[in-house]
Design an enzyme around this catalytic site. Sequence first.
Site, PDB file in Angstrom:
ATOM      1  N   GLY A 110      43.955  41.647  36.656  1.00  0.00           N
ATOM      2  CA  GLY A 110      43.439  40.753  38.005  1.00  0.00           C
ATOM      3  C   GLY A 110      44.575  39.861  38.254  1.00  0.00           C
ATOM      4  O   GLY A 110      44.549  39.567  39.552  1.00  0.00           O
ATOM      5  N   ILE A 151      33.074  41.126  39.015  1.00  0.00           N
ATOM      6  CA  ILE A 151      32.679  40.842  40.338  1.00  0.00           C
ATOM      7  C   ILE A 151      31.267  40.026  40.286  1.00  0.00           C
ATOM      8  O   ILE A 151      30.419  40.383  39.967  1.00  0.00           O
ATOM      9  CB  ILE A 151      32.796  41.863  41.187  1.00  0.00           C
ATOM     10  CG1 ILE A 151      33.846  42.745  41.393  1.00  0.00           C
ATOM     11  CG2 ILE A 151      32.433  41.324  42.549  1.00  0.00           C
ATOM     12  CD1 ILE A 151      35.425  41.692  41.550  1.00  0.00           C
ATOM     13  N   GLU A 159      39.530  28.192  47.554  1.00  0.00           N
ATOM     14  CA  GLU A 159      38.834  28.527  46.276  1.00  0.00           C
ATOM     15  C   GLU A 159      39.210  27.882  44.921  1.00  0.00           C
ATOM     16  O   GLU A 159      38.449  27.200  44.210  1.00  0.00           O
ATOM     17  CB  GLU A 159      39.022  29.929  46.065  1.00  0.00           C
ATOM     18  CG  GLU A 159      38.154  30.448  44.714  1.00  0.00           C
ATOM     19  CD  GLU A 159      38.670  32.053  44.407  1.00  0.00           C
ATOM     20  OE1 GLU A 159      38.456  32.419  43.224  1.00  0.00           O
ATOM     21  OE2 GLU A 159      39.086  32.743  45.494  1.00  0.00           O
ATOM     22  N   ARG A 160      40.496  27.429  45.032  1.00  0.00           N
ATOM     23  CA  ARG A 160      40.948  26.680  43.802  1.00  0.00           C
ATOM     24  C   ARG A 160      40.403  25.243  43.826  1.00  0.00           C
ATOM     25  O   ARG A 160      40.312  24.640  42.676  1.00  0.00           O
ATOM     26  CB  ARG A 160      42.695  26.903  43.636  1.00  0.00           C
ATOM     27  CG  ARG A 160      42.810  28.411  43.102  1.00  0.00           C
ATOM     28  CD  ARG A 160      44.282  28.743  43.186  1.00  0.00           C
ATOM     29  NE  ARG A 160      44.262  30.180  42.463  1.00  0.00           N
ATOM     30  CZ  ARG A 160      45.298  30.773  42.812  1.00  0.00           C
ATOM     31  NH1 ARG A 160      46.383  30.755  43.511  1.00  0.00           N
ATOM     32  NH2 ARG A 160      44.866  32.184  42.492  1.00  0.00           N
ATOM     33  N   THR A 185      44.314  32.470  36.620  1.00  0.00           N
ATOM     34  CA  THR A 185      44.495  31.825  35.229  1.00  0.00           C
ATOM     35  C   THR A 185      45.571  30.685  35.206  1.00  0.00           C
ATOM     36  O   THR A 185      46.095  30.552  36.037  1.00  0.00           O
ATOM     37  CB  THR A 185      44.898  32.948  34.164  1.00  0.00           C
ATOM     38  OG1 THR A 185      46.351  33.293  34.530  1.00  0.00           O
ATOM     39  CG2 THR A 185      44.241  34.127  33.941  1.00  0.00           C
TER      40      THR A 185
HETATM   41  C1  LIG Z   1      32.897  35.646  34.642  1.00  0.00           C
HETATM   42  C2  LIG Z   1      34.126  36.096  35.765  1.00  0.00           C
HETATM   43  C3  LIG Z   1      33.702  36.023  37.331  1.00  0.00           C
HETATM   44  C4  LIG Z   1      34.676  36.561  37.974  1.00  0.00           C
HETATM   45  N1  LIG Z   1      34.411  36.635  39.303  1.00  0.00           N
HETATM   46  C5  LIG Z   1      35.277  37.514  40.096  1.00  0.00           C
HETATM   47  C6  LIG Z   1      34.866  37.830  41.634  1.00  0.00           C
HETATM   48  O1  LIG Z   1      34.088  37.182  42.134  1.00  0.00           O
HETATM   49  N2  LIG Z   1      36.036  38.292  42.112  1.00  0.00           N
HETATM   50  C7  LIG Z   1      37.015  38.822  41.869  1.00  0.00           C
HETATM   51  O2  LIG Z   1      38.018  39.466  42.236  1.00  0.00           O
HETATM   52  N3  LIG Z   1      37.523  38.452  40.448  1.00  0.00           N
HETATM   53  C8  LIG Z   1      36.665  37.921  39.596  1.00  0.00           C
HETATM   54  N4  LIG Z   1      36.855  37.514  38.321  1.00  0.00           N
HETATM   55  C9  LIG Z   1      38.370  37.990  37.915  1.00  0.00           C
HETATM   56  C10 LIG Z   1      39.199  36.859  37.605  1.00  0.00           C
HETATM   57  O3  LIG Z   1      39.842  36.325  38.782  1.00  0.00           O
HETATM   58  C11 LIG Z   1      40.034  37.491  36.584  1.00  0.00           C
HETATM   59  O4  LIG Z   1      39.739  37.599  35.351  1.00  0.00           O
HETATM   60  C12 LIG Z   1      41.421  36.621  36.507  1.00  0.00           C
HETATM   61  O5  LIG Z   1      42.145  36.584  37.703  1.00  0.00           O
HETATM   62  C13 LIG Z   1      42.467  37.181  35.214  1.00  0.00           C
HETATM   63  O6  LIG Z   1      42.543  38.525  35.535  1.00  0.00           O
HETATM   64  P1  LIG Z   1      42.589  39.610  34.325  1.00  0.00           P
HETATM   65  O7  LIG Z   1      41.194  39.353  33.719  1.00  0.00           O
HETATM   66  O8  LIG Z   1      42.782  40.823  34.490  1.00  0.00           O
HETATM   67  O9  LIG Z   1      43.616  39.106  33.136  1.00  0.00           O
HETATM   68  P2  LIG Z   1      45.119  39.595  33.111  1.00  0.00           P
HETATM   69  O10 LIG Z   1      45.758  39.590  34.417  1.00  0.00           O
HETATM   70  O11 LIG Z   1      44.997  40.906  32.324  1.00  0.00           O
HETATM   71  O12 LIG Z   1      45.949  38.423  32.264  1.00  0.00           O
HETATM   72  C14 LIG Z   1      45.777  38.372  30.651  1.00  0.00           C
HETATM   73  C15 LIG Z   1      46.340  37.349  30.157  1.00  0.00           C
HETATM   74  O13 LIG Z   1      47.761  37.492  30.348  1.00  0.00           O
HETATM   75  C16 LIG Z   1      48.252  36.373  31.209  1.00  0.00           C
HETATM   76  N5  LIG Z   1      49.191  36.515  32.515  1.00  0.00           N
HETATM   77  C17 LIG Z   1      49.365  37.641  33.275  1.00  0.00           C
HETATM   78  N6  LIG Z   1      50.226  37.547  33.943  1.00  0.00           N
HETATM   79  C18 LIG Z   1      50.918  36.487  33.426  1.00  0.00           C
HETATM   80  C19 LIG Z   1      52.403  35.996  33.923  1.00  0.00           C
HETATM   81  N7  LIG Z   1      53.081  36.417  35.084  1.00  0.00           N
HETATM   82  N8  LIG Z   1      52.932  34.843  33.392  1.00  0.00           N
HETATM   83  C20 LIG Z   1      52.402  34.431  32.258  1.00  0.00           C
HETATM   84  N9  LIG Z   1      50.944  34.972  32.068  1.00  0.00           N
HETATM   85  C21 LIG Z   1      50.413  35.981  32.475  1.00  0.00           C
HETATM   86  C22 LIG Z   1      46.899  35.630  31.850  1.00  0.00           C
HETATM   87  O14 LIG Z   1      47.146  34.155  32.255  1.00  0.00           O
HETATM   88  C23 LIG Z   1      46.006  35.997  30.694  1.00  0.00           C
HETATM   89  O15 LIG Z   1      46.052  34.931  29.827  1.00  0.00           O
HETATM   90  C24 LIG Z   1      35.892  37.013  37.726  1.00  0.00           C
HETATM   91  C25 LIG Z   1      36.236  36.742  36.195  1.00  0.00           C
HETATM   92  C26 LIG Z   1      35.198  36.405  35.135  1.00  0.00           C
HETATM   93  C27 LIG Z   1      35.598  36.698  33.691  1.00  0.00           C
END
Ligand SMILES: Cc1cc2nc3c(=O)[nH]c(=O)nc-3n(C[C@H](O)[C@H](O)[C@H](O)COP(=O)(O)OP(=O)(O)OC[C@H]3O[C@@H](n4cnc5c(N)ncnc54)[C@H](O)[C@@H]3O)c2cc1C
Length: 389
Positions: free
Chosen positions: A133, A159, A243-244, A366
């Site tokens: 993500g 989503i 959004e943020r 995040t």
């Molecule tokens: C309940 C819920 C609702 C959501 N709703 C939506 C929605 O409506 N639409 C949508 O599109 N998304 C949605 N999301 C997704 C959300 O935006 C993502 O979960 C988030 O952006 C993180 O992506 P990921 O879960 O794939 O984590 P990852 O990208 O896999 O990250 C895992 C960990 O690695 C860290 N990390 C990754 N890259 C780096 C870096 N370069 N430097 C340091 N640390 C790093 C992250 O901070 C995190 O701690 C939702 C998520 C949840 C849980």
Amino acid sequence: MNNLYFNEEHHLFRESLKDFLQKEVVPHIDKWEKTGHIDRFIWKKMGDMGFFGINYPEAYGGLNLDFFYTVIFLEELQKINSGGFAAAMWAHAYLAMTHLNAEGSEQLKQKYLTASITGDMIGCLCITEPFGGSDVAGMRTTADKKGDTYVINGSKTFITNGVYSDYLIVAAKTTPSAGNKGISIFLIDRNTAGVSATKLDKLGWRASDTGEIAFDNVVIPAANLMGEENMGFNYIMQHFASERLIMGINAHARAEFALEYATQYMSERTAFGKTIDKFQALRHSLADCYTQMEICKTFNYTVAYRMNLGEYVVKEATMSKLQCTKMADEVIYQCLQFLGGYGYMEEYPMARLSRDSRLGPIGGGTSEILREIIAKMIIDKKDYKPITK
Ligand SMILES: Cc1cc2nc3c(=O)[nH]c(=O)nc-3n(C[C@H](O)[C@H](O)[C@H](O)COP(=O)(O)OP(=O)(O)OC[C@H]3O[C@@H](n4cnc5c(N)ncnc54)[C@H](O)[C@@H]3O)c2cc1C
């Protein structure tokens, strides 16, 4: 401070919204938290009240009001203690509909934005994928142009409104070799063949449906492209700013709700012959919590004011989400502690608040990614510019 940003009409709006939420929403919240499904009738009622059209043009049935009405909408949604209900509402009104309004063609807006404002249609925004993500540019969903159609293949996950929405705003690669310069945004109607969704179980936000979505040779009209081809990454980044800030505002509001509840509780609960709000350790802790919350709230109002003037406040909005979601988690953790064992019980608000709040530093970027953005802007002098249409 309230009168600096809110006038009499804002106050009246807040009162009528509070009243509506207490009468029409609160009686159903526990049920929706259990089923993970918000009944359709409330979407329509919210639409009829104009709550989904606050900041949208009158041409589509919106009210075209200033951003402080949105601030009120977000704050009051946090104060009925269902992060899931709130998320379902603002993901519709401020994630899906923001893209639709900004990039959608006149034809798409007439059909989908108008119905979104009335609450007849629900939208969701699909960016995150199972493979990652944070790395938006690394997405794998593709959109191949074939004649006057696009064929979408791939998957999305986490989503909000992903299962029960009527349309999906989807980011997909139109030029996969071009990285972040090869992403486009599409509107996909839920009824299109090849779209399927699975509901995910999760820690908090339990009233909202969170879906994993698969696109299997989904054929959509080329007219469902939103904005220009290969400009999707820019659109996503541009809208991340609002959004943020929205997520920062949500965070100060839920912390305020927790503090107001805890303060009242502490004035009634007794231990060692006095109410617990007389213990200095708790008084100082409460004072610290209120201080942190008020600082965040004041910052958010200032950023909201600048956004309302049309400034592109990407750095400040990023800082807002980073700091306010951290503050909310810490404040709510402490408020649960103030309630002792009752804090851990479902009958009291802190249990749900704690699990709902935990999503703050994860969803919509995040905290680690937000720090990266702020660091790039400060250290590397990176200048994020808005798109001028
Ligand atoms: C309940 C819920 C609702 C959501 N709703 C939506 C929605 O409506 N639409 C949508 O599109 N998304 C949605 N999301 C997704 C959300 O935006 C993502 O979960 C988030 O952006 C993180 O992506 P990921 O879960 O794939 O984590 P990852 O990208 O896999 O990250 C895992 C960990 O690695 C860290 N990390 C990754 N890259 C780096 C870096 N370069 N430097 C340091 N640390 C790093 C992250 O901070 C995190 O701690 C939702 C998520 C949840 C849980």
